[in-house]
Design an enzyme around this catalytic site. Structure first.
Site, mmCIF file in Angstrom:
data_model
loop_
_atom_site.group_PDB
_atom_site.id
_atom_site.type_symbol
_atom_site.label_atom_id
_atom_site.label_comp_id
_atom_site.label_asym_id
_atom_site.label_seq_id
_atom_site.Cartn_x
_atom_site.Cartn_y
_atom_site.Cartn_z
ATOM 1 N N ASP A 39 -0.028 0.154 5.768
ATOM 2 C CA ASP A 39 0.016 1.391 4.855
ATOM 3 C C ASP A 39 0.912 2.454 5.830
ATOM 4 O O ASP A 39 0.723 2.472 6.972
ATOM 5 C CB ASP A 39 -1.213 2.051 4.475
ATOM 6 C CG ASP A 39 -1.066 2.935 2.967
ATOM 7 O OD1 ASP A 39 -1.581 2.224 2.171
ATOM 8 O OD2 ASP A 39 -0.522 3.836 3.139
ATOM 9 N N ASP A 65 6.279 2.547 7.410
ATOM 10 C CA ASP A 65 6.969 2.498 6.138
ATOM 11 C C ASP A 65 7.215 0.906 5.921
ATOM 12 O O ASP A 65 8.166 0.576 6.533
ATOM 13 C CB ASP A 65 8.283 3.251 5.949
ATOM 14 C CG ASP A 65 8.962 3.421 4.726
ATOM 15 O OD1 ASP A 65 8.635 2.375 4.078
ATOM 16 O OD2 ASP A 65 9.636 4.390 4.450
ATOM 17 N N ASN A 92 1.185 -4.939 -2.656
ATOM 18 C CA ASN A 92 0.462 -3.748 -3.577
ATOM 19 C C ASN A 92 0.999 -2.134 -3.278
ATOM 20 O O ASN A 92 1.073 -1.508 -4.448
ATOM 21 C CB ASN A 92 -0.917 -3.787 -3.275
ATOM 22 C CG ASN A 92 -1.629 -2.425 -4.082
ATOM 23 O OD1 ASN A 92 -1.917 -2.550 -5.162
ATOM 24 N ND2 ASN A 92 -2.036 -1.470 -3.171
ATOM 25 N N TYR A 158 11.056 3.345 -11.876
ATOM 26 C CA TYR A 158 9.612 2.695 -11.841
ATOM 27 C C TYR A 158 9.910 1.641 -12.794
ATOM 28 O O TYR A 158 9.451 0.343 -12.377
ATOM 29 C CB TYR A 158 8.620 3.905 -12.110
ATOM 30 C CG TYR A 158 7.264 3.197 -11.769
ATOM 31 C CD1 TYR A 158 6.817 3.175 -10.639
ATOM 32 C CD2 TYR A 158 6.591 2.670 -12.872
ATOM 33 C CE1 TYR A 158 5.272 2.722 -10.306
ATOM 34 C CE2 TYR A 158 5.217 2.100 -12.686
ATOM 35 C CZ TYR A 158 4.838 2.304 -11.423
ATOM 36 O OH TYR A 158 3.345 1.468 -11.078
ATOM 37 N N LYS A 162 9.357 -2.230 -11.476
ATOM 38 C CA LYS A 162 8.372 -3.164 -11.707
ATOM 39 C C LYS A 162 8.685 -4.317 -12.447
ATOM 40 O O LYS A 162 8.225 -5.511 -12.427
ATOM 41 C CB LYS A 162 7.151 -2.454 -12.383
ATOM 42 C CG LYS A 162 6.539 -1.372 -11.425
ATOM 43 C CD LYS A 162 5.945 -1.917 -10.371
ATOM 44 C CE LYS A 162 5.075 -0.941 -9.559
ATOM 45 N NZ LYS A 162 4.338 -1.500 -8.407
HETATM 46 P P1 NAD Z 1 -2.403 5.020 -4.460
HETATM 47 O O1 NAD Z 1 -1.331 6.218 -4.217
HETATM 48 O O2 NAD Z 1 -3.825 5.342 -4.453
HETATM 49 O O3 NAD Z 1 -1.986 3.974 -3.242
HETATM 50 C C1 NAD Z 1 -0.825 3.493 -2.888
HETATM 51 C C2 NAD Z 1 -0.790 3.282 -1.471
HETATM 52 O O4 NAD Z 1 0.733 2.908 -0.970
HETATM 53 C C3 NAD Z 1 -0.683 4.406 -0.434
HETATM 54 O O5 NAD Z 1 -1.820 4.606 0.394
HETATM 55 C C4 NAD Z 1 0.418 4.882 0.099
HETATM 56 O O6 NAD Z 1 0.200 5.470 1.279
HETATM 57 C C5 NAD Z 1 0.777 3.572 0.285
HETATM 58 N N1 NAD Z 1 2.578 3.595 0.223
HETATM 59 C C6 NAD Z 1 3.283 4.089 -0.279
HETATM 60 N N2 NAD Z 1 4.413 3.846 0.060
HETATM 61 C C7 NAD Z 1 4.293 3.298 1.127
HETATM 62 C C8 NAD Z 1 5.469 2.663 2.044
HETATM 63 N N3 NAD Z 1 6.750 2.816 2.014
HETATM 64 N N4 NAD Z 1 4.954 1.926 3.131
HETATM 65 C C9 NAD Z 1 3.642 1.653 3.205
HETATM 66 N N5 NAD Z 1 2.551 2.314 2.472
HETATM 67 C C10 NAD Z 1 3.260 2.993 1.396
HETATM 68 O O7 NAD Z 1 -1.898 4.279 -5.774
HETATM 69 P P2 NAD Z 1 -2.365 3.096 -6.607
HETATM 70 O O8 NAD Z 1 -2.538 3.267 -7.931
HETATM 71 O O9 NAD Z 1 -3.537 2.345 -5.865
HETATM 72 O O10 NAD Z 1 -0.981 2.184 -6.389
HETATM 73 C C11 NAD Z 1 -1.032 0.800 -5.850
HETATM 74 C C12 NAD Z 1 -0.122 -0.002 -6.913
HETATM 75 O O11 NAD Z 1 -0.536 0.038 -7.959
HETATM 76 C C13 NAD Z 1 1.188 0.566 -6.981
HETATM 77 O O12 NAD Z 1 2.470 -0.535 -6.615
HETATM 78 C C14 NAD Z 1 1.509 0.966 -8.193
HETATM 79 O O13 NAD Z 1 2.948 1.216 -8.666
HETATM 80 C C15 NAD Z 1 0.579 0.064 -8.897
HETATM 81 N N6 NAD Z 1 -0.031 0.751 -10.279
HETATM 82 C C16 NAD Z 1 -0.731 1.761 -10.096
HETATM 83 C C17 NAD Z 1 -1.325 2.056 -11.612
HETATM 84 C C18 NAD Z 1 -2.187 3.553 -11.741
HETATM 85 O O14 NAD Z 1 -2.510 4.007 -12.868
HETATM 86 N N7 NAD Z 1 -3.023 3.777 -10.636
HETATM 87 C C19 NAD Z 1 -0.747 1.543 -12.801
HETATM 88 C C20 NAD Z 1 -0.017 0.541 -12.604
HETATM 89 C C21 NAD Z 1 0.357 0.282 -11.431
#
Ligand code: NAD
Length: 255
Positions: A39, A65, A92, A158, A162
């Site tokens: 992360d 990153d 993820n 986005y 996806k």
């Molecule tokens: P979150 O923000 O809680 O977690 C995302 C994590 O990714 C964070 O810890 C962030 O620091 C890390 N991150 C972001 N960019 C990064 C990079 N360049 N390098 C390394 N780490 C990085 O969000 P979440 O909801 O747990 O998201 C996880 C996945 O779920 C994502 O791919 C998101 O698109 C997908 N998603 C989420 C939802 C929702 O409603 N929460 C719905 C559909 C899909």
């Protein structure tokens, strides 16, 4: 034969400092896997590793990153060096866009979203594949989104990112099935995490994902509910599941 069941296996989970990735890392560790938490967020990544350690699990963090090839190489080198192999990769980590329609999408919004959501999983998967191919097995799980299945769940960037993730998953499934590697995705519906719409001045749409959720059918899911689906797809219980996109969304995709 247990090839990708969690116990004793090396698992990489990206975005595991928070939300769905964190919940998946904890669950894999709970089932006996050794977990690499990758992360950007150092504090969050270390907190996940500590939580796994307190539960007598094994985890290590790599901070950076994931759209940077040097960070990707560090993740893979650390996983191979620490675990002796990579059995499961969970791509993820991701970010939301600013909910912009294409006409209002500037270069920054487009490139940042595509770089993190699509290019980073490409880079990491490409780096992990040689290790899975050498071992003759592996499981790749991607976190896509409802926005990978439909046009009305997010902005243009986005949504494209996806849809791209789902394309990668299907192509991987076909190209590598003979080598014992499976690729699948979850498509989460609205889930309570720390994800935020990257809405700055001029962006239209909600400032957080909350208001969007209210327009959808179904309830808000938990990160743990998404993690359960990720762990299932990674495991031998899903040995015949390849190239699948599993909506985890209380029926939203069915509407
Ligand atoms: P979150 O923000 O809680 O977690 C995302 C994590 O990714 C964070 O810890 C962030 O620091 C890390 N991150 C972001 N960019 C990064 C990079 N360049 N390098 C390394 N780490 C990085 O969000 P979440 O909801 O747990 O998201 C996880 C996945 O779920 C994502 O791919 C998101 O698109 C997908 N998603 C989420 C939802 C929702 O409603 N929460 C719905 C559909 C899909």
């Amino acid at each position: 034969m247990n090839t990708t069941d969690p116990a004793g296996r090396g698992v990489i989970v990206t975005g595991a400092a928070s939300g769905i990735g964190r919940a998946a890392a904890l669950r894999f560790a709970d089932e006996g896997a050794r977990v690499l938490v990758a992360d950007l967020d150092r504090e969050g990544a270390e907190a996940t590793v500590e939580e796994i350690g307190r539960a007598k699990g094994t985890a290590v963090a790599v901070v950076g990153d994931l759209s940077d090839q040097r960070v990707v190489d560090r993740v893979v080198d650390t996983a191979v060096g620490t675990f002796g192999g990579i059995h499961v990769l969970v791509n993820n980590a991701g970010v939301m866009d600013r909910m912009s329609a294409l006409g209002e999408t500037d270069d920054d919004e487009w490139q940042r979203t595509l770089r993190i959501n699509l290019t980073a999983p490409f880079l990491l998967t490409r780096a992990v594949l040689p290790h899975m191919l050498a071992a003759g097995h592996g499981s790749l799980v991607f976190t896509a989104s409802e926005a990978g299945l439909r046009g009305g769940a997010a902005g243009a960037a986005y949504t494209a990112s996806k849809h791209g993730v789902i394309g990668l998953v299907k192509n991987l499934a076909v190209m590598y099935r003979k080598q014992g590697i499976r690729a699948n995705a979850i498509a989460p519906g609205p889930t309570a995490t720390n994800i935020r719409v990257d809405a700055g001045p001029g962006a239209h749409g909600p400032a957080t994902i909350g208001p969007l959720i209210s327009t959808t059918i179904g309830r808000i899911g938990s990160a743990e509910e998404q993690a359960a689906a990720i762990v299932f797809l990674a495991s031998d219980a899903a040995a015949f599941v390849n190239g699948a996109v599993l909506p985890v969304d209380d029926g939203w995709a069915a509407t």
